[in-house]
Enzyme design. Structure first.
Site, mmCIF file in Angstrom:
data_model
loop_
_atom_site.group_PDB
_atom_site.id
_atom_site.type_symbol
_atom_site.label_atom_id
_atom_site.label_comp_id
_atom_site.label_asym_id
_atom_site.label_seq_id
_atom_site.Cartn_x
_atom_site.Cartn_y
_atom_site.Cartn_z
ATOM 1 N N GLN A 61 129.702 70.944 -12.894
ATOM 2 C CA GLN A 61 129.461 69.711 -12.141
ATOM 3 C C GLN A 61 128.100 69.134 -12.521
ATOM 4 O O GLN A 61 127.069 69.756 -12.279
ATOM 5 C CB GLN A 61 129.476 70.036 -10.653
ATOM 6 N N GLU B 243 135.452 71.077 -0.445
ATOM 7 C CA GLU B 243 135.223 72.498 -0.288
ATOM 8 C C GLU B 243 136.135 72.972 0.839
ATOM 9 O O GLU B 243 135.995 72.534 1.969
ATOM 10 C CB GLU B 243 133.763 72.721 0.084
ATOM 11 N N SER C 203 123.339 66.654 -10.062
ATOM 12 C CA SER C 203 121.895 66.650 -9.769
ATOM 13 C C SER C 203 121.069 66.328 -11.002
ATOM 14 O O SER C 203 121.414 66.717 -12.117
ATOM 15 C CB SER C 203 121.453 68.016 -9.246
HETATM 16 C C1 FAD Z 1 122.912 77.925 -6.116
HETATM 17 C C2 FAD Z 1 122.889 76.482 -6.460
HETATM 18 C C3 FAD Z 1 123.843 75.943 -7.316
HETATM 19 C C4 FAD Z 1 123.789 74.596 -7.684
HETATM 20 N N1 FAD Z 1 124.730 74.124 -8.558
HETATM 21 C C5 FAD Z 1 124.715 72.812 -8.903
HETATM 22 C C6 FAD Z 1 125.683 72.300 -9.844
HETATM 23 O O1 FAD Z 1 126.531 73.032 -10.371
HETATM 24 N N2 FAD Z 1 125.641 70.986 -10.167
HETATM 25 C C7 FAD Z 1 124.722 70.134 -9.628
HETATM 26 O O2 FAD Z 1 124.777 68.950 -9.923
HETATM 27 N N3 FAD Z 1 123.758 70.593 -8.752
HETATM 28 C C8 FAD Z 1 123.734 71.916 -8.407
HETATM 29 N N4 FAD Z 1 122.762 72.404 -7.545
HETATM 30 C C9 FAD Z 1 121.677 71.510 -7.122
HETATM 31 C C10 FAD Z 1 121.719 71.143 -5.646
HETATM 32 O O3 FAD Z 1 122.775 70.256 -5.365
HETATM 33 C C11 FAD Z 1 120.352 70.512 -5.317
HETATM 34 O O4 FAD Z 1 119.374 71.510 -5.524
HETATM 35 C C12 FAD Z 1 120.291 70.039 -3.889
HETATM 36 O O5 FAD Z 1 121.119 68.925 -3.695
HETATM 37 C C13 FAD Z 1 118.837 69.678 -3.491
HETATM 38 O O6 FAD Z 1 118.277 68.786 -4.388
HETATM 39 P P1 FAD Z 1 116.845 69.067 -5.072
HETATM 40 O O7 FAD Z 1 116.842 70.450 -5.609
HETATM 41 O O8 FAD Z 1 116.576 67.935 -6.024
HETATM 42 O O9 FAD Z 1 115.794 69.023 -3.883
HETATM 43 P P2 FAD Z 1 115.168 67.722 -3.214
HETATM 44 O O10 FAD Z 1 116.258 66.783 -2.842
HETATM 45 O O11 FAD Z 1 114.082 67.199 -4.080
HETATM 46 O O12 FAD Z 1 114.552 68.322 -1.887
HETATM 47 C C14 FAD Z 1 113.242 68.924 -1.855
HETATM 48 C C15 FAD Z 1 112.907 69.231 -0.406
HETATM 49 O O13 FAD Z 1 112.828 68.000 0.353
HETATM 50 C C16 FAD Z 1 113.705 68.056 1.471
HETATM 51 N N5 FAD Z 1 114.315 66.732 1.686
HETATM 52 C C17 FAD Z 1 114.844 65.916 0.746
HETATM 53 N N6 FAD Z 1 115.331 64.796 1.323
HETATM 54 C C18 FAD Z 1 115.102 64.912 2.651
HETATM 55 C C19 FAD Z 1 115.369 64.085 3.775
HETATM 56 N N7 FAD Z 1 115.979 62.896 3.646
HETATM 57 N N8 FAD Z 1 114.985 64.530 5.011
HETATM 58 C C20 FAD Z 1 114.352 65.723 5.150
HETATM 59 N N9 FAD Z 1 114.075 66.551 4.118
HETATM 60 C C21 FAD Z 1 114.442 66.164 2.891
HETATM 61 C C22 FAD Z 1 114.777 69.063 1.088
HETATM 62 O O14 FAD Z 1 115.376 69.639 2.247
HETATM 63 C C23 FAD Z 1 113.960 70.086 0.287
HETATM 64 O O15 FAD Z 1 113.337 70.988 1.156
HETATM 65 C C24 FAD Z 1 122.759 73.758 -7.180
HETATM 66 C C25 FAD Z 1 121.779 74.294 -6.338
HETATM 67 C C26 FAD Z 1 121.818 75.634 -5.995
HETATM 68 C C27 FAD Z 1 120.726 76.193 -5.108
#
Ligand code: FAD
Length: 401
Positions: free
Chosen positions: A130, A248, A133
């Site tokens: 997928q 899901e 991100s």
């Molecule tokens: C095990 C695992 C598997 C994954 N697999 C995939 C995959 O196959 N494909 C894919 O595309 N992605 C994948 N991901 C990525 C995942 O979808 C993202 O990590 C997730 O959506 C969070 O985005 P970010 O890491 O950019 O964090 P950010 O969005 O940058 O968040 C950083 C921090 O800010 C906080 N935050 C952000 N926005 C807000 C808000 N509006 N209000 C309050 N707090 C906020 C968050 O809670 C977090 O603490 C995976 C992640 C994990 C952990």
């Protein structure tokens, strides 16, 4: 490690224990149920079915529409799960393909797209990932900047994705890319199927802190996709992304704290009781508190399963349960880690790869649990959803959802 005694000894000495998936006994079903009889007859004819045979019989994702599934309701799905388990038949492993990409292609793909991709997706012959991100777009996915530009009979993709689980194993990926900058950010996104082994796609591994390589960075440099690799209409990708993420399935088996796998708080209590160790008053208090949280979640889960079986949408309970369960997973693993003392720092690698992504030890679980409150939407974002959609609080000013 063969016996329970060996495992307990291992925990006492090294702070490690094998993770056994917990199963909930599903409601008993009548042996004379015609669906069960039909399945048993099929399994007699196919004692060791291949992925293709299971896919052709609609048994890989039975909730899908025919011919890909059996339009199975929750009750029928439970019967199929039970009968396959009884016959020791395992379904193909292709979590993102079967769980997310497949249902979206069934929902919005043309007949030709379904015929092309679904048979080998369901049989597990082609693995999927997928590509959603990006480095600057996770929670705020609609801000993504990877572009798809039309050039004659092709779309040209440029940009970068990150945290792409299993990209290095995948043949295909579901890809969100920007096709327009007009209107709100989510109104200019389209949904594509992208081959992973073509010129212009570069996959770089990210090794996580458990030592496993599941994540990747993926770069697109002028990757050319034929027009028929778009699912649905131009600029309708946001709606389809919601279909993907909403697909899901409510898990009907497995209540381990690592997204349905691994041990439960009750397993930790069991382990402590069986281990000759003295708890401080504080540790005892924490253990009881942790077990109580586990019980509340177990009951919430049973309510969810009952709701689905009765044909109701799970609704608010699903968001509440995800937010609580992810925090609880870390609570259990943090406590297990501390109770194990200094030996809790010893790492035990799981079998790795797709099937064993959860690993096989408490220490692995402790490290893996840090992902729970991030993957599939962070806990903070889940709480925003509960605040807005369940409690009716004001939306965030910049929210585009
Ligand atoms: C095990 C695992 C598997 C994954 N697999 C995939 C995959 O196959 N494909 C894919 O595309 N992605 C994948 N991901 C990525 C995942 O979808 C993202 O990590 C997730 O959506 C969070 O985005 P970010 O890491 O950019 O964090 P950010 O969005 O940058 O968040 C950083 C921090 O800010 C906080 N935050 C952000 N926005 C807000 C808000 N509006 N209000 C309050 N707090 C906020 C968050 O809670 C977090 O603490 C995976 C992640 C994990 C952990």
């Amino acid at each position: 490690m063969d016996t329970a005694m060996d495992q307990q000894e291992e925990f006492r000495r090294h702070g490690r224990a094998l993770l056994a998936p917990m199963t909930v006994t599903p409601p008993s079903h009548d042996d004379d149920d015609p669906r069960r009889r039909e399945l048993r007859a099929w399994l007699v004819e196919h004692p060791n079915p291949t992925g293709s045979e299971l896919a052709d019989a609609g048994l890989v994702a039975p909730h899908l529409a025919r011919p890909w599934g059996r339009v199975a309701d929750a009750d029928y799905q439970l019967i199929i799960d039970e009968e396959l388990e009884r016959a020791k038949v395992h379904r193909p492993i292709n979590p993102i393909g079967i769980g997310w990409a497949g249902p979206t292609i069934v929902y919005a793909g043309t007949e030709a797209q379904q015929e092309r991709w679904l048979p080998r997706l369901l049989s597990g012959e082609e693995f999927w990932c997928q590509l959603f991100s990006e480095p600057g777009s996770g929670s705020d996915l609609a801000s993504l900047t990877t572009t798809a530009t039309r050039d004659g009979d092709e779309w040209v993709i440029n940009g970068q994705k990150v945290w792409t689980s299993y990209a290095h194993l995948a043949t295909w990926g579901i890809l969100l890319a920007r096709t327009s900058n007009e209107g709100l950010p989510h109104q200019g996104i389209s949904y594509f199927v992208c081959p992973m082994r073509v010129e212009g796609v570069t996959i770089r591994p990210i090794v996580d802190m458990t030592g496993d390589h599941a994540f990747n960075e993926v770069f697109f440099d002028d990757v050319r996709l034929p027009l028929d690799h778009m699912i649905g209409e131009v600029n309708d990708g946001w709606r389809l992304a919601k279909v993907t993420l909403g697909n899901e399935r409510v898990s009907l088996s497995g209540e381990g704290v690592l997204w349905g796998r691994g041990p439960t708080a009750a397993d930790l209590v069991e382990q402590v009781r069986a281990t000759p160790m003295t708890l401080s008053a504080l540790e005892r208090d924490e253990l009881v508190r942790c077990w109580s949280h586990g019980e509340i979640l177990r009951l919430l889960r049973l309510r969810l399963v009952s709701a689905v079986q009765a044909g109701r949408e799970p609704g608010a309970e699903a968001s509440v349960r995800k937010a609580l369960a992810d925090d609880h997973g870390q609570e259990v693993m943090n406590l297990a880690h501390r109770l194990a003392g200094s030996s809790g720092m010893l790492t035990g690698r799981g079998p790795g790869g797709v099937a064993g992504a959860v690993g096989s030890s408490w220490s692995f679980g402790f490290l893996y649990a840090q992902a729970l409150t991030i993957g599939g939407g962070t806990s903070a974002v889940q709480r925003n959803i509960i605040g807005e959609k369940v409690l009716g609080l004001a939306r965030e000013p910049d929210a585009t959802r």
